[in-house]
Design a protein around this motif. Sequence first.
Motif, mmCIF file in Angstrom:
data_model
loop_
_atom_site.group_PDB
_atom_site.id
_atom_site.type_symbol
_atom_site.label_atom_id
_atom_site.label_comp_id
_atom_site.label_asym_id
_atom_site.label_seq_id
_atom_site.Cartn_x
_atom_site.Cartn_y
_atom_site.Cartn_z
ATOM 1 N N ASP A 24 40.096 70.280 48.752
ATOM 2 C CA ASP A 24 39.077 70.399 50.530
ATOM 3 C C ASP A 24 38.213 70.356 49.519
ATOM 4 O OD1 ASP A 24 40.446 70.526 52.506
ATOM 5 O OD2 ASP A 24 41.074 72.896 52.266
ATOM 6 N N PHE A 27 36.278 66.843 48.722
ATOM 7 C CA PHE A 27 35.625 65.860 49.736
ATOM 8 C C PHE A 27 34.248 67.062 50.065
ATOM 9 C CE2 PHE A 27 40.044 65.133 51.089
ATOM 10 C CZ PHE A 27 39.701 63.808 51.673
ATOM 11 N N GLU A 31 30.930 64.737 49.723
ATOM 12 C CA GLU A 31 30.064 65.375 51.134
ATOM 13 C C GLU A 31 28.451 66.045 50.972
ATOM 14 O OE1 GLU A 31 31.537 67.657 54.514
ATOM 15 O OE2 GLU A 31 33.631 66.128 54.107
ATOM 16 N N ARG A 61 44.444 62.980 56.112
ATOM 17 C CA ARG A 61 43.259 63.318 56.253
ATOM 18 C C ARG A 61 42.381 62.497 55.512
ATOM 19 N NH1 ARG A 61 42.888 68.973 51.868
ATOM 20 N NH2 ARG A 61 43.873 67.110 50.569
ATOM 21 N N TRP A 65 38.795 61.673 57.174
ATOM 22 C CA TRP A 65 37.365 62.273 56.523
ATOM 23 C C TRP A 65 37.226 60.037 56.358
ATOM 24 C CZ3 TRP A 65 35.557 60.134 52.416
ATOM 25 C CH2 TRP A 65 33.638 61.308 51.941
ATOM 26 N N LYS A 68 35.480 59.002 59.635
ATOM 27 C CA LYS A 68 33.869 59.995 59.560
ATOM 28 C C LYS A 68 32.862 60.345 59.328
ATOM 29 C CE LYS A 68 32.740 65.077 59.800
ATOM 30 N NZ LYS A 68 32.809 66.461 59.858
#
Length: 134
Positions: A24, A27, A31, A61, A65, A68
């Motif tokens: 996490d 990511f 981002e 996942r 991701w 998106k």
Amino acid sequence: MSFDSTNFPLVWVTFEKGPDHDHDKDFQAFEASLSRGEPFVLLTDSTPDEEHEHSQEENKRNALWMKKHKAELRSLVLAMIVIEPSAAKRLAFKAFGVAFAKFWGYPLRIASSREEALEIAGTLLSERTGSAVA
């Protein structure tokens, strides 16, 4: 994988191999780089462990991701440059590069040294932004 964007637009990536690694955070860091809205290059001198297989949950996942962030990945990440001194491994990465680009939406480039990687990154960034990177 972990990201170091202290030298943005050059973002260094290290592939973590521990079972307790926090994906996490990866990511979130990726981002954060994308949220700058400026083109950048990923560089790494480590590679994913060939024996590591993602679980079905991790694959799902990752796919969600990527879906998106597809547009941002294609427009802002100019390439991932892998530094690999071994000519045999560089050759293997070239074959992998086509599948990599289709999956991630940006090209995989291979360099034999850190200096060559920085030169490639500088060229990519100057072509895209019109200015060189130190």
